[in-house]
Design a protein around this motif. Sequence first.
Motif, PDB file in Angstrom:
ATOM      1  N   ASP A  33       0.792  -1.217   0.000  1.00  0.00           N
ATOM      2  CA  ASP A  33       0.000   0.000   0.000  1.00  0.00           C
ATOM      3  C   ASP A  33       0.828   1.273   0.000  1.00  0.00           C
ATOM      4  OD1 ASP A  33      -2.256  -1.519   0.033  1.00  0.00           O
ATOM      5  OD2 ASP A  33      -2.424  -1.530   2.213  1.00  0.00           O
ATOM      6  N   GLU A  34       2.093   1.199   0.449  1.00  0.00           N
ATOM      7  CA  GLU A  34       2.892   2.401   0.591  1.00  0.00           C
ATOM      8  C   GLU A  34       3.110   3.095  -0.740  1.00  0.00           C
ATOM      9  OE1 GLU A  34       5.301   5.330   2.364  1.00  0.00           O
ATOM     10  OE2 GLU A  34       3.772   3.963   3.081  1.00  0.00           O
ATOM     11  N   VAL A  35       2.780   4.374  -0.809  1.00  0.00           N
ATOM     12  CA  VAL A  35       2.980   5.178  -2.014  1.00  0.00           C
ATOM     13  C   VAL A  35       3.729   6.441  -1.625  1.00  0.00           C
ATOM     14  CG1 VAL A  35       1.875   6.467  -3.869  1.00  0.00           C
ATOM     15  CG2 VAL A  35       0.901   4.292  -3.109  1.00  0.00           C
ATOM     16  N   VAL A  36       4.855   6.711  -2.307  1.00  0.00           N
ATOM     17  CA  VAL A  36       5.624   7.919  -2.076  1.00  0.00           C
ATOM     18  C   VAL A  36       5.531   8.788  -3.315  1.00  0.00           C
ATOM     19  CG1 VAL A  36       7.890   8.893  -1.586  1.00  0.00           C
ATOM     20  CG2 VAL A  36       7.195   6.742  -0.506  1.00  0.00           C
ATOM     21  N   VAL A  45       5.150   3.153  -6.085  1.00  0.00           N
ATOM     22  CA  VAL A  45       4.268   2.170  -5.476  1.00  0.00           C
ATOM     23  C   VAL A  45       5.124   0.976  -5.091  1.00  0.00           C
ATOM     24  CG1 VAL A  45       2.194   0.773  -5.759  1.00  0.00           C
ATOM     25  CG2 VAL A  45       2.374   2.960  -6.926  1.00  0.00           C
ATOM     26  N   ASP A  46       5.629   0.999  -3.875  1.00  0.00           N
ATOM     27  CA  ASP A  46       6.470  -0.059  -3.339  1.00  0.00           C
ATOM     28  C   ASP A  46       7.695  -0.330  -4.198  1.00  0.00           C
ATOM     29  OD1 ASP A  46       7.054  -2.038  -1.344  1.00  0.00           O
ATOM     30  OD2 ASP A  46       6.499  -3.541  -2.833  1.00  0.00           O
ATOM     31  N   ARG A 379       7.188  -4.701   4.911  1.00  0.00           N
ATOM     32  CA  ARG A 379       7.418  -3.316   5.254  1.00  0.00           C
ATOM     33  C   ARG A 379       7.274  -3.151   6.763  1.00  0.00           C
ATOM     34  NH1 ARG A 379       3.337  -1.199   3.105  1.00  0.00           N
ATOM     35  NH2 ARG A 379       2.252  -0.358   4.907  1.00  0.00           N
ATOM     36  N   PHE A 380       8.389  -2.903   7.454  1.00  0.00           N
ATOM     37  CA  PHE A 380       8.390  -2.797   8.904  1.00  0.00           C
ATOM     38  C   PHE A 380       7.765  -1.483   9.362  1.00  0.00           C
ATOM     39  CE2 PHE A 380      11.687  -5.856   7.994  1.00  0.00           C
ATOM     40  CZ  PHE A 380      11.516  -6.808   8.989  1.00  0.00           C
ATOM     41  N   THR A 381       8.147  -0.392   8.705  1.00  0.00           N
ATOM     42  CA  THR A 381       7.598   0.922   9.020  1.00  0.00           C
ATOM     43  C   THR A 381       7.226   1.602   7.712  1.00  0.00           C
ATOM     44  OG1 THR A 381       9.720   2.087   8.912  1.00  0.00           O
ATOM     45  CG2 THR A 381       9.134   1.071  11.021  1.00  0.00           C
ATOM     46  N   LYS A 382       6.779   2.838   7.817  1.00  0.00           N
ATOM     47  CA  LYS A 382       6.415   3.589   6.626  1.00  0.00           C
ATOM     48  C   LYS A 382       7.599   3.765   5.687  1.00  0.00           C
ATOM     49  CE  LYS A 382       4.592   8.090   5.220  1.00  0.00           C
ATOM     50  NZ  LYS A 382       4.082   9.411   5.687  1.00  0.00           N
ATOM     51  N   ASN A 383       8.822   3.825   6.237  1.00  0.00           N
ATOM     52  CA  ASN A 383      10.008   4.113   5.437  1.00  0.00           C
ATOM     53  C   ASN A 383      10.934   2.932   5.218  1.00  0.00           C
ATOM     54  OD1 ASN A 383       9.210   6.846   5.334  1.00  0.00           O
ATOM     55  ND2 ASN A 383      10.185   7.241   7.307  1.00  0.00           N
ATOM     56  N   PHE A 384      10.801   1.880   6.027  1.00  0.00           N
ATOM     57  CA  PHE A 384      11.779   0.790   6.016  1.00  0.00           C
ATOM     58  C   PHE A 384      11.130  -0.510   5.555  1.00  0.00           C
ATOM     59  CE2 PHE A 384      14.066  -2.639   8.357  1.00  0.00           C
ATOM     60  CZ  PHE A 384      15.253  -2.555   7.651  1.00  0.00           C
ATOM     61  N   SER A 385      11.760  -1.178   4.551  1.00  0.00           N
ATOM     62  CA  SER A 385      11.232  -2.442   4.041  1.00  0.00           C
ATOM     63  C   SER A 385      12.365  -3.362   3.622  1.00  0.00           C
ATOM     64  CB  SER A 385      10.291  -2.196   2.851  1.00  0.00           C
ATOM     65  OG  SER A 385      10.996  -1.582   1.788  1.00  0.00           O
ATOM     66  N   PHE A 420      13.856   8.379   2.899  1.00  0.00           N
ATOM     67  CA  PHE A 420      13.858   9.623   3.645  1.00  0.00           C
ATOM     68  C   PHE A 420      12.832  10.569   3.024  1.00  0.00           C
ATOM     69  CE2 PHE A 420      18.044   7.752   4.017  1.00  0.00           C
ATOM     70  CZ  PHE A 420      18.275   7.797   5.394  1.00  0.00           C
ATOM     71  N   ALA A 421      12.800  11.816   3.500  1.00  0.00           N
ATOM     72  CA  ALA A 421      11.824  12.776   2.996  1.00  0.00           C
ATOM     73  C   ALA A 421      12.074  13.096   1.527  1.00  0.00           C
ATOM     74  CB  ALA A 421      11.863  14.052   3.834  1.00  0.00           C
ATOM     75  N   ARG A 422      13.337  13.378   1.141  1.00  0.00           N
ATOM     76  CA  ARG A 422      13.658  13.738  -0.236  1.00  0.00           C
ATOM     77  C   ARG A 422      14.791  12.890  -0.798  1.00  0.00           C
ATOM     78  NH1 ARG A 422      11.506  18.415  -2.070  1.00  0.00           N
ATOM     79  NH2 ARG A 422      13.219  18.722  -3.548  1.00  0.00           N
ATOM     80  N   SER A 423      15.035  11.750  -0.213  1.00  0.00           N
ATOM     81  CA  SER A 423      16.094  10.873  -0.697  1.00  0.00           C
ATOM     82  C   SER A 423      15.783   9.440  -0.298  1.00  0.00           C
ATOM     83  CB  SER A 423      17.456  11.306  -0.149  1.00  0.00           C
ATOM     84  OG  SER A 423      17.458  11.223   1.262  1.00  0.00           O
TER      85      SER A 423
END
Length: 680
Positions: A33-36, A45-46, A379-385, A420-423
């Motif tokens: 589901d994670e989308v950046v 999408v992942d 995906r462990f957290t929103k940012n880490f997989s 990260f936010a922009r990287s």
Amino acid sequence: MKRYIAITILLISINSVAQTEVTDSIGKHLSLDEVVISASNITRVDNHLIIYPNEQQRKHTNNGYGILKKLMIPGLIVNSQSGYVEAMGMQASLYINGQECDAKEVRMIRPRDIEKIEYYDAPTGKYAKDQVAINFVLKQYKYGGYFQIEGLQTVGYTSGDYNIAGSVNKGNTTYSLFAGSNYCNINGDNSLGAENYILSQGTVTRMMDSDAKYKKHNEYAQFRIQNQKGNRYFVGKVSLVSNRTPYSQSTGMLDVNDVVMPFKSDMEQCNLSPKLDFNGNMPLSDNENLSFGLHGKYSHNTYSRYYEELPFKSETSESEDVGEFQLSAIYDRYGEKSSISAELYHYHNIWDAEYEEDTNLWQHLWQSESLAFISYNYRFTKNFSIRSRVGLDWLQYRLHDCDKFSQLSPRFNINVQYQFARSMILGSFNYVNSYHGMDIINNAAINVNPYMIETGNPDLEKSHDINAYIYYSSKIKTTNITAICQYKSEHNPVMHNYNLENDKIVKSYINKGDIQYFSFIVAASYPLCEKIIFSGDVRYNHTQVSAMQNLYNNDVTGNISMNLYAGNFSVSPYVNFNKRDIDHKTLAVRKIPVNYGISCSYSNKNLFIELACVSPFTSRTEKNMLDTPHYAYNIQRNNRTESRYCSIKLSYSLDFGRKTNKVKRDIDNNVNSSLLQVTQ
């Protein structure tokens, strides 16, 4: 313009690759589901990016390669002539609607028919066998059709590529018919240099000055039926491909130990190949999917070679039949934070070849490879997989009158990603193995000249590769920057080997030793304004060979390109700087000169015209050097098809009933063949 230059598109994942070429089935590309959001027309999408080309990019090109170029992705090199696409130093596999395709298909994609582009920089599921996967998702329609003609002609040497295509949609079913022909008639390829044959009675030095000419042509036809309802696909294809090289001649003068004499080489080949394909994709539930592919191909190939260097003469002919069968099945299950995939592949090839004239030999080789994989992504957290893929590869083959080869090898891949936010940073480790065809697994002996014989080797060692890299991407204001640091180790790679037997040099294959490869690439793209954008990269490569001989190479090179738009016109210059590398198969050191060119296009509605020039003021000369205990050479080659030529392309399409998606051909022009095939 800066909306479409998202840099996160270039994550490189070197996943397990079965070296037999395969066309997988159409898939339902679900993901976690994670989308950046990285740009207004690019979303992550992942494990992949979804790219929507803008109207300006669609307008100023007429095929899939052109769209990739117009995206100006840092570190992406697109060679539309050869069909090679490289992403940050590694080859990208190309798909259309989830089906693997060849260069000719991508050249015929109409940009208006592209709904989106899926860029799998960390491939999983059906794409897990690829290093990087690019999937062109085309629009689907219920009725109507199209007709398209396309022609490309070169000026400077004789070559042309002409195609027609038609497609009709009726409800959920699409009927398509494709046909085309391409040809080239080359004169003036020149080779100049020296060869040393270190024989028992002394060294024979051959000073060579030769000119080559050849003629090739290819014809194809394909009928295709596709039925689609939602994410359910069934596609059937019947294809017929004919390739012919009526002649490939080299003539010139030799200075052999101060004795001047002429030589002549003449080769020809003919290949006829029908192919059947059936692909399918079936959603089993909202979070489950099954895709599969069945493929069968038959090839009849004939070859002949004549060589004369008086008083020496040699003539060899071959008739060959090749049968191929491929099967794939992939099951995917998706959860809120995790996904799991199960993959099965089987490839089976049979070669039957008969050599006559100088070599009277019957060769029969069967080869089988079965692979099974389990992939788990979490995906462990929103940012880490973390993504993992483990499997087994069972390879078997046997050449007539030789021992059977059987090898069970593990395969493993793990990717760790943090956003990260922009990287973003990603690390990858990959362990794979490889295998080979009848061009290497062969007992046939071909007389190259009075001093050399070429043969195959059916007794190869087990081999494996280790690939690891760290990738980083970042966006600083309007500039996008990517960097990758990669290490690769090849254990027992297949390479040429030269031995002295019966006072002749025997050129064969061996796979002992190691090749270590290290590279570092930094790439960036920058929009100067809305109408002008630049992209470029700098690359450092180090290669260390520890095998029958020890070699190393260090090289720094780079690439730069620009896109400029002005109404219905666009201009795209580029420069690929000179580089030096080691060919891992031949162990020759290659010096490749700078390559530059420019393309100018005009596009208006259904009409597209493009004029391209390649190195118009420079004759590009490639230098090749080899130094072994028994054989050495230093040769420079001037390939007529790589410099001082222009091409003009004209494309026109007509939609009827309703604008419809142009279904792409799935034409496989590659010849799965043996030692004697003609190469240029």
